[in-house]
Design a protein around this motif. Sequence first.
Motif, PDB file in Angstrom:
ATOM      1  N   PRO A   1       0.822  -1.211   0.000  1.00  0.00           N
ATOM      2  CA  PRO A   1       0.000   0.000   0.000  1.00  0.00           C
ATOM      3  C   PRO A   1       0.858   1.264   0.000  1.00  0.00           C
ATOM      4  CG  PRO A   1      -0.730  -1.558   1.681  1.00  0.00           C
ATOM      5  CD  PRO A   1       0.583  -2.050   1.174  1.00  0.00           C
ATOM      6  N   GLU A   2       0.340   2.305  -0.624  1.00  0.00           N
ATOM      7  CA  GLU A   2       0.909   3.655  -0.542  1.00  0.00           C
ATOM      8  C   GLU A   2      -0.176   4.559   0.013  1.00  0.00           C
ATOM      9  OE1 GLU A   2       4.211   3.657  -4.164  1.00  0.00           O
ATOM     10  OE2 GLU A   2       2.371   4.810  -4.371  1.00  0.00           O
ATOM     11  N   VAL A   3       0.044   5.112   1.193  1.00  0.00           N
ATOM     12  CA  VAL A   3      -0.984   5.911   1.860  1.00  0.00           C
ATOM     13  C   VAL A   3      -0.360   7.173   2.437  1.00  0.00           C
ATOM     14  CG1 VAL A   3      -2.276   3.822   2.467  1.00  0.00           C
ATOM     15  CG2 VAL A   3      -0.680   4.805   4.123  1.00  0.00           C
ATOM     16  N   ASP A   4      -1.223   8.130   2.777  1.00  0.00           N
ATOM     17  CA  ASP A   4      -0.789   9.315   3.499  1.00  0.00           C
ATOM     18  C   ASP A   4      -0.752   9.015   4.993  1.00  0.00           C
ATOM     19  OD1 ASP A   4      -0.661  10.852   1.159  1.00  0.00           O
ATOM     20  OD2 ASP A   4      -2.792  11.364   1.298  1.00  0.00           O
ATOM     21  N   GLY A   5       0.135   9.700   5.706  1.00  0.00           N
ATOM     22  CA  GLY A   5       0.229   9.493   7.145  1.00  0.00           C
ATOM     23  C   GLY A   5       1.063  10.575   7.801  1.00  0.00           C
ATOM     24  N   SER A   6       1.307  10.387   9.083  1.00  0.00           N
ATOM     25  CA  SER A   6       2.057  11.374   9.850  1.00  0.00           C
ATOM     26  C   SER A   6       2.762  10.689  11.009  1.00  0.00           C
ATOM     27  CB  SER A   6       1.107  12.452  10.388  1.00  0.00           C
ATOM     28  OG  SER A   6       1.802  13.357  11.232  1.00  0.00           O
ATOM     29  N   ARG A   7       3.873  11.278  11.425  1.00  0.00           N
ATOM     30  CA  ARG A   7       4.557  10.784  12.621  1.00  0.00           C
ATOM     31  C   ARG A   7       3.870  11.269  13.893  1.00  0.00           C
ATOM     32  NH1 ARG A   7       9.459   8.363  11.362  1.00  0.00           N
ATOM     33  NH2 ARG A   7      10.379   8.922   9.339  1.00  0.00           N
ATOM     34  N   ARG A   8       2.878  12.147  13.746  1.00  0.00           N
ATOM     35  CA  ARG A   8       2.145  12.678  14.907  1.00  0.00           C
ATOM     36  C   ARG A   8       0.660  12.357  14.776  1.00  0.00           C
ATOM     37  NH1 ARG A   8       5.521  16.884  13.275  1.00  0.00           N
ATOM     38  NH2 ARG A   8       3.770  17.819  12.131  1.00  0.00           N
TER      39      ARG A   8
ATOM     40  N   VAL B   1      -9.444   0.749   8.730  1.00  0.00           N
ATOM     41  CA  VAL B   1      -9.451  -0.056   7.507  1.00  0.00           C
ATOM     42  C   VAL B   1      -8.111   0.051   6.789  1.00  0.00           C
ATOM     43  CG1 VAL B   1     -10.527  -0.363   5.240  1.00  0.00           C
ATOM     44  CG2 VAL B   1     -11.945   0.114   7.248  1.00  0.00           C
ATOM     45  N   GLU B   2      -7.592   1.261   6.687  1.00  0.00           N
ATOM     46  CA  GLU B   2      -6.294   1.458   6.040  1.00  0.00           C
ATOM     47  C   GLU B   2      -5.200   0.697   6.793  1.00  0.00           C
ATOM     48  OE1 GLU B   2      -4.573   5.619   5.511  1.00  0.00           O
ATOM     49  OE2 GLU B   2      -5.593   5.223   3.604  1.00  0.00           O
TER      50      GLU B   2
ATOM     51  N   VAL C   1      -2.438  -6.740   6.647  1.00  0.00           N
ATOM     52  CA  VAL C   1      -2.591  -7.916   5.784  1.00  0.00           C
ATOM     53  C   VAL C   1      -1.450  -8.009   4.782  1.00  0.00           C
ATOM     54  CG1 VAL C   1      -4.052  -8.978   4.011  1.00  0.00           C
ATOM     55  CG2 VAL C   1      -5.101  -8.000   6.058  1.00  0.00           C
ATOM     56  N   GLN C   2      -1.037  -6.858   4.224  1.00  0.00           N
ATOM     57  CA  GLN C   2       0.038  -6.862   3.234  1.00  0.00           C
ATOM     58  C   GLN C   2       1.420  -6.977   3.881  1.00  0.00           C
ATOM     59  OE1 GLN C   2      -1.170  -7.150   0.192  1.00  0.00           O
ATOM     60  NE2 GLN C   2      -3.191  -6.817   1.095  1.00  0.00           N
ATOM     61  N   GLY C   3       1.546  -6.515   5.127  1.00  0.00           N
ATOM     62  CA  GLY C   3       2.812  -6.643   5.848  1.00  0.00           C
ATOM     63  C   GLY C   3       3.818  -5.552   5.581  1.00  0.00           C
ATOM     64  N   SER C   4       3.433  -4.525   4.807  1.00  0.00           N
ATOM     65  CA  SER C   4       4.362  -3.436   4.504  1.00  0.00           C
ATOM     66  C   SER C   4       3.567  -2.277   3.923  1.00  0.00           C
ATOM     67  CB  SER C   4       5.434  -3.884   3.503  1.00  0.00           C
ATOM     68  OG  SER C   4       4.830  -4.218   2.262  1.00  0.00           O
ATOM     69  N   ALA C   5       4.216  -1.107   3.827  1.00  0.00           N
ATOM     70  CA  ALA C   5       3.571   0.058   3.211  1.00  0.00           C
ATOM     71  C   ALA C   5       4.602   1.141   2.940  1.00  0.00           C
ATOM     72  CB  ALA C   5       2.466   0.619   4.113  1.00  0.00           C
ATOM     73  N   ARG C   6       4.288   1.981   1.952  1.00  0.00           N
ATOM     74  CA  ARG C   6       4.982   3.255   1.760  1.00  0.00           C
ATOM     75  C   ARG C   6       4.043   4.339   2.273  1.00  0.00           C
ATOM     76  NH1 ARG C   6       8.398   3.321  -3.866  1.00  0.00           N
ATOM     77  NH2 ARG C   6       8.473   1.073  -4.246  1.00  0.00           N
ATOM     78  N   ILE C   7       4.541   5.218   3.106  1.00  0.00           N
ATOM     79  CA  ILE C   7       3.700   6.237   3.720  1.00  0.00           C
ATOM     80  C   ILE C   7       4.218   7.615   3.354  1.00  0.00           C
ATOM     81  CG2 ILE C   7       2.813   7.150   5.905  1.00  0.00           C
ATOM     82  CD1 ILE C   7       3.070   4.304   7.011  1.00  0.00           C
ATOM     83  N   ARG C   8       3.363   8.388   2.704  1.00  0.00           N
ATOM     84  CA  ARG C   8       3.687   9.773   2.349  1.00  0.00           C
ATOM     85  C   ARG C   8       3.410  10.639   3.575  1.00  0.00           C
ATOM     86  NH1 ARG C   8       0.805   7.573  -2.097  1.00  0.00           N
ATOM     87  NH2 ARG C   8      -1.134   8.307  -1.117  1.00  0.00           N
ATOM     88  N   LEU C   9       4.461  11.204   4.145  1.00  0.00           N
ATOM     89  CA  LEU C   9       4.347  11.878   5.426  1.00  0.00           C
ATOM     90  C   LEU C   9       3.831  13.298   5.292  1.00  0.00           C
ATOM     91  CD1 LEU C   9       7.664  10.625   7.023  1.00  0.00           C
ATOM     92  CD2 LEU C   9       5.345   9.881   7.618  1.00  0.00           C
ATOM     93  N   GLU C  10       2.911  13.660   6.164  1.00  0.00           N
ATOM     94  CA  GLU C  10       2.386  15.015   6.209  1.00  0.00           C
ATOM     95  C   GLU C  10       3.498  16.018   6.458  1.00  0.00           C
ATOM     96  OE1 GLU C  10      -1.482  16.998   8.362  1.00  0.00           O
ATOM     97  OE2 GLU C  10      -0.104  15.834   9.610  1.00  0.00           O
ATOM     98  N   GLU C  11       4.533  15.601   7.184  1.00  0.00           N
ATOM     99  CA  GLU C  11       5.651  16.491   7.500  1.00  0.00           C
ATOM    100  C   GLU C  11       6.591  16.697   6.316  1.00  0.00           C
ATOM    101  OE1 GLU C  11       4.410  14.115  11.117  1.00  0.00           O
ATOM    102  OE2 GLU C  11       4.828  13.706   9.022  1.00  0.00           O
TER     103      GLU C  11
END
Length: 356
Positions: free
Chosen positions: A84-91, A161-162, A168-178
Amino acid sequence: MGCDDHAAALSAFRPSAARILEKVPSTRGLGLDGAGLLAPAQAALAMADDGDPDAARRFFETWFSPIAIRPTSGGGFVTGYYEPEVDGSRRRSARFPVPLYRKPEGLVEIPEGAPRGTVPADVTWGLATPDGFAEAPDRRAVQDGALEGLGLELVYVASLVEAFFIHVQGSARIRLEEGGSMRVGFAGKTGHPYFPVGRVLIEQGHHAPGEVTADVLRTWLEAHPAETPAVLARNRSFIFFAEVEASDPSRGPVAAAGVQLTPGRSLAVDRTLMTFHMPVWIDLDVELDGIAVPGGVRRLMIAQDTGSAIVGPARGDIFFGSGETAWRQAAPVRHPAAFTVLAPRRAPRGGRRGAS
């Protein structure tokens, strides 16, 4: 049907070859010799990396011998997975309230034969304590706050859900808000038995058996947010993550076998049965989006990953790549398949046909 592109299969095997020379894979339940991969690995790395399909085919014929894998019940079966490639944040924030957690200190896979204390026999990981192993909190307990306040939050994403599909996939790329991005990969799990939550949709009469593919499940969960926590909690298994570095941006995440995955060539297998890094020939009579072979799939893949839902000798999960395109390709895959493992020969030999 024409032959597979053995040069592409050899390209996927090369990262495995380098890993084999660093750490010989353990021989697993099917008895496929991990140490037997040393000589093929050395030979693969000594070859010119020039994409010559005939030379690649000769390599597999010389160093491996085909063995049909018989399923323990029913027939062979494949599914698909992706990064998965999703948006996220360290905070934590209102936009990103759901954490992915680091592995708790002391959480380890329980060695075979080790005293288990009160940990049930079907739980494969536990918390090592001075008094022996203790059971880790399951998914329902984590959703109810069992890990809060322990400082284990690694990164935050938008929804349960995300987060679940990242589990389930066991990994992800996360585009950080920061700014920038990070990659996360599997670091451990609670060890509770895996339960396919799509079965809940069948139990409740929303779908018939065979209709609940990953995309159908995600659509239903997103449309029923009030029911989502209870449905997800049926799968007691819970996954922990670590931030990982991947040196080759053209490949996928670092998998359980210690190598980056190759889209369309890396296969997740039952790690209790299949020795990592074995070449596995997959034969399907259906077309798969993203694996462009008219009329079906005849492809040599490499056993480089595993997953809680991948159980049985003739069971595989094909890695399709990263992002939404890979998701659309992987989500519908639930197909019967025949499996042939290429086992390392005791001595190299040429002139015998391999899988084609």
